[in-house]
Design a protein around this motif. Structure first.
Motif, mmCIF file in Angstrom:
data_model
loop_
_atom_site.group_PDB
_atom_site.id
_atom_site.type_symbol
_atom_site.label_atom_id
_atom_site.label_comp_id
_atom_site.label_asym_id
_atom_site.label_seq_id
_atom_site.Cartn_x
_atom_site.Cartn_y
_atom_site.Cartn_z
ATOM 1 N N UNK A 461 0.836 -1.203 0.000
ATOM 2 C CA UNK A 461 0.000 0.000 0.000
ATOM 3 C C UNK A 461 0.873 1.256 0.000
ATOM 4 N N UNK A 462 1.934 1.243 0.793
ATOM 5 C CA UNK A 462 2.835 2.399 0.845
ATOM 6 C C UNK A 462 3.504 2.622 -0.504
ATOM 7 N N UNK A 463 3.916 1.528 -1.158
ATOM 8 C CA UNK A 463 4.534 1.670 -2.479
ATOM 9 C C UNK A 463 3.549 2.271 -3.482
ATOM 10 N N UNK A 464 2.297 1.820 -3.424
ATOM 11 C CA UNK A 464 1.284 2.335 -4.350
ATOM 12 C C UNK A 464 1.031 3.819 -4.107
ATOM 13 N N UNK A 465 0.965 4.203 -2.826
ATOM 14 C CA UNK A 465 0.726 5.620 -2.518
ATOM 15 C C UNK A 465 1.892 6.483 -2.994
ATOM 16 N N UNK A 466 3.116 6.014 -2.775
ATOM 17 C CA UNK A 466 4.282 6.783 -3.235
ATOM 18 C C UNK A 466 4.263 6.912 -4.755
ATOM 19 N N UNK A 467 3.857 5.824 -5.440
ATOM 20 C CA UNK A 467 3.791 5.869 -6.906
ATOM 21 C C UNK A 467 2.800 6.917 -7.383
ATOM 22 N N UNK A 468 1.786 7.225 -6.560
ATOM 23 C CA UNK A 468 0.795 8.243 -6.909
ATOM 24 C C UNK A 468 1.215 9.630 -6.425
ATOM 25 N N UNK A 469 2.449 9.720 -5.906
ATOM 26 C CA UNK A 469 2.980 11.012 -5.483
ATOM 27 C C UNK A 469 2.520 11.454 -4.109
ATOM 28 N N UNK A 470 1.992 10.565 -3.312
ATOM 29 C CA UNK A 470 1.484 10.923 -1.985
ATOM 30 C C UNK A 470 2.607 10.789 -0.955
ATOM 31 N N UNK A 471 2.761 11.772 -0.095
ATOM 32 C CA UNK A 471 3.768 11.761 0.962
ATOM 33 C C UNK A 471 3.292 10.839 2.090
ATOM 34 N N UNK A 543 -6.204 3.199 0.217
ATOM 35 C CA UNK A 543 -6.036 4.172 -0.867
ATOM 36 C C UNK A 543 -7.398 4.797 -1.167
ATOM 37 N N UNK A 544 -7.499 6.124 -0.970
ATOM 38 C CA UNK A 544 -8.757 6.850 -1.167
ATOM 39 C C UNK A 544 -8.637 7.817 -2.350
ATOM 40 N N UNK A 545 -9.678 8.620 -2.576
ATOM 41 C CA UNK A 545 -9.736 9.490 -3.764
ATOM 42 C C UNK A 545 -8.818 10.703 -3.663
ATOM 43 N N UNK A 546 -8.518 11.143 -2.442
ATOM 44 C CA UNK A 546 -7.660 12.330 -2.274
ATOM 45 C C UNK A 546 -6.433 11.963 -1.444
ATOM 46 N N UNK A 547 -5.325 12.699 -1.640
ATOM 47 C CA UNK A 547 -4.123 12.412 -0.848
ATOM 48 C C UNK A 547 -4.377 12.500 0.653
ATOM 49 N N UNK A 548 -5.169 13.520 1.077
ATOM 50 C CA UNK A 548 -5.408 13.682 2.510
ATOM 51 C C UNK A 548 -6.182 12.498 3.079
ATOM 52 N N UNK A 549 -7.190 12.042 2.362
ATOM 53 C CA UNK A 549 -7.961 10.891 2.840
ATOM 54 C C UNK A 549 -7.098 9.643 2.870
ATOM 55 N N UNK A 550 -6.252 9.489 1.849
ATOM 56 C CA UNK A 550 -5.344 8.333 1.805
ATOM 57 C C UNK A 550 -4.366 8.374 2.972
ATOM 58 N N UNK A 551 -3.805 9.547 3.241
ATOM 59 C CA UNK A 551 -2.838 9.672 4.332
ATOM 60 C C UNK A 551 -3.451 9.314 5.680
ATOM 61 N N UNK A 552 -4.703 9.721 5.909
ATOM 62 C CA UNK A 552 -5.333 9.422 7.202
ATOM 63 C C UNK A 552 -5.568 7.932 7.373
ATOM 64 N N UNK A 553 -5.865 7.232 6.269
ATOM 65 C CA UNK A 553 -6.068 5.789 6.337
ATOM 66 C C UNK A 553 -4.729 5.052 6.454
ATOM 67 N N UNK A 554 -3.761 5.527 5.664
ATOM 68 C CA UNK A 554 -2.463 4.843 5.657
ATOM 69 C C UNK A 554 -1.714 5.051 6.972
ATOM 70 N N UNK A 555 -2.012 6.111 7.701
ATOM 71 C CA UNK A 555 -1.365 6.328 9.007
ATOM 72 C C UNK A 555 -1.594 5.126 9.916
ATOM 73 N N UNK A 556 -2.809 4.591 9.901
ATOM 74 C CA UNK A 556 -3.127 3.429 10.718
ATOM 75 C C UNK A 556 -2.356 2.196 10.236
ATOM 76 N N UNK A 557 -2.297 2.018 8.919
ATOM 77 C CA UNK A 557 -1.572 0.872 8.371
ATOM 78 C C UNK A 557 -0.088 0.961 8.687
#
Length: 580
Positions: A461-471, A543-557
């Protein structure tokens, strides 16, 4: 960083308030007050036994204390409800914001989350493996090595100053047998036909040692009597076996801080010194042992010998330190060795023994009490047998050793990670089944795979988020607003993360590293449960529709990955980033 300790502190503050108010008497001992998960999660987030513990010394009804405590506790902004149950248990529910703050707490602390200062730098000696240097280690030794090594890592994680120690049993007659066996391989290396008498070691593992001895001494020992070569071959063979043992332990990821030779105790006066001291203290005396139960009179001869007064320290009977012929009993070097450990200034001694050493537990605890004036506790962990299976059938043979599966066989067949984790899935004093097929199976029934797969899923999941440019750096994730974590699956995972610091301290206090493996299996199950819930409910996906939503979910992961990695580190298992 320990939420359970934080809420316990709130409970203690409430007790102090009630004391100042005159509801509770002064001087109550609150050491036994706990705050822990309730047995039934439906009862709340945490439960405290405070009222039950304080009732008797306070001379009050537990329920009355619980009701007074509840009124104080709900005034704290972290506690939503405090409900009295039964005779006086107090169930607490925390505000959701408290739980939502846990992932940020984990990510801010990083690798320090869960580490404890409980040990306060106390010196602990963990002695484990200590196999006779007469051959390769077997699977039973592997379990003891893994348990001892994980225990040492756990104690270090909890703030103790730990020494990992191996006691080389090179002082007995079995090492003479080893030397004679190596001599036969030496003759074989010179082209002679040899036969191994009963009681010698015929395993193929000594062929290389015999050849190495030939390379060293050439023909010097050919046709020579035993008194010419025995002492030298004994040292040579022991060193060769210890090299083999160190190499095998290294393959399992075990590295000792210290090796102590039993032979170093002989001929140096060290055994005599401590036995003489115990004689002066009146703890070693001339006496006779009672006839063993079940032994016929005609088979028993009463003999006077030197005995240690272990019954003064809780043992069932006094124990011989010397045989009737004056030679040292096996117990004597054990006394000297443990005295050496006491003299080195350890605050706690832990011995990890095979189940066949159960008869030595009481006598060793007794003698350490005597040697340390009851200052240094000794904990002895017994390692039960491992039953091996392959294709559903018992599996016993080893090509190299001839009669058993060696530690190296085990590592070669399944790898160190699988071996280490699976050996820690049961309490050490419980028998363990090790099925070579099941431990490498990629299914949720296999705890090794299940935990590593959880970590690998998070990494994907972290690799996918980074690939989408999400910090998705820890610093960024730690600052996210996690108020959206409200689903039962998310809160279950958060709750399990919050238990980690408490679990570390419990496992360290009880010297039970299997608790870490159990916890990791439960944590992985919660992660997989949330992942599966996301299949049906898109809002739960990482992984959500916006970077902020994704970050809040990925924080738990990511917080979950931090804890899994820490736990696997204690067990000596690699937290893999992708499954192969």
């Amino acid at each position: 960083m320990n939420l359970f300790a934080d809420i316990r502190a709130v409970v203690l503050d409430a007790i102090a308030d009630l004391t100042r108010d005159g509801v509770l008497p002064e001087g109550l001992n609150t050491a036994a007050v706990t705050t822990e998960p309730p047995r039934d999660p439906l009862h709340g987030d945490m439960a405290t036994n405070a009222a039950m513990v304080l009732a008797k010394p306070a001379k009050l009804k537990p329920r009355d204390i619980a009701e007074a405590l509840a009124a104080k506790l709900v005034a704290d902004d972290r506690i939503a409800t405090a409900e009295v149950a039964g005779p006086g248990f107090l169930n607490l529910r925390l505000e959701q914001a408290v739980w939502q703050g846990v992932p940020g707490m984990v990510l801010t602390a990083g690798t320090a989350f869960g580490r404890s200062e409980m040990g306060q730098g106390e010196k602990v000696n963990v002695e484990y493996v200590s196999a006779n240097p007469t051959g390769p280690m077997h699977v039973g030794h592997a379990r003891g090595a893994i348990v001892g090594d994980a225990m040492a890592s756990l104690l270090a994680y909890a703030g103790y100053d730990v020494t990992r120690e191996y006691y080389i049993n090179d002082g007995g007659a079995q090492v003479d047998v080893l030397a004679r066996s190596v001599y036969l391989r030496y003759l074989e290396a010179h082209g002679q036909d040899v036969e191994f008498p009963d009681g010698t070691y015929p395993g193929d593992y000594l062929k290389d040692v015999g050849a190495a001895l030939k390379d060293k001494v050439g023909e010097d020992y050919l046709d020579q009597p035993e008194d010419v070569w025995l002492a030298d071959v004994r040292v040579f063979a022991t060193d060769a076996m210890m090299d083999l043992i160190r190499d095998d332990l290294g393959a399992l990821g075990v590295k000792m801080d210290r090796f102590f030779s039993e032979k170093s105790l002989y001929g140096t006066g060290r055994i005599e010194e401590i036995i003489d001291r115990l004689k002066l203290d009146g703890l070693v005396y001339r006496g006779t042992l009672p006839k063993p139960k079940g032994k016929a009179d005609e088979d028993w001869e009463e003999r006077e010998q030197w005995l240690f007064k272990s019954t003064d320290f809780g043992d069932d009977e006094d124990r011989p330190v010397a045989k009737s012929d004056g030679s040292w009993a096996y117990f004597a070097p054990d006394i000297a060795y443990h005295y050496d450990k006491v003299q080195r200034g350890y605050d706690l001694l832990i011995d990890v023994f095979g189940a066949d050493h159960g008869g030595y537990v009481k006598r060793l605890k007794a003698v350490v009490k005597a040697l340390s004036d009851d200052r240094v506790p000794l904990d002895i962990k017994l390692i039960q047998l491992v039953k091996l299976f392959k294709n559903g059938e018992p599996f016993k043979m080893s090509k190299r050793a001839g009669t058993f599966i060696t530690l190296r066989d085990l590592v070669d067949m399944v790898g160190p990670d699988v071996a280490r984790f699976h050996m820690l899935t049961r309490k050490s004093d419980a028998p363990l089944d090790f099925d070579f097929d099941k431990v490498v199976e990629q299914s949720k029934e296999n705890p090794v795979f299940y935990v590593q797969y959880a970590h690998a899923r998070i990494c994907s999941v972290l690799r996918k988020a980074r690939a989408e440019g999400i910090d998705v750096s820890d610093a960024t994730l730690a600052q996210q607003d996690l108020s959206g974590l409200t689903h039962a699956s998310e809160l279950a995972l958060v709750g399990k993360l919050a238990e980690w610091p408490r679990l570390v301290e419990i496992a360290a206090r009880t010297h039970e590293p299997h608790r870490i493996a159990t916890y990791l299996s439960e944590l992985a199950a919660d992660l997989h449960g949330l992942w599966n819930a996301g299949n049906d409910t898109p809002s739960l996906r990482f992984i959500q529709d916006t970077p902020q939503a994704t970050q809040s979910k990925i924080a738990l992961a990511r917080a979950t990955a931090v804890v899994i990695s820490a736990g696997l580190g204690i067990l000596g298992v690699t937290p893999v980033e992708e499954m192969r």
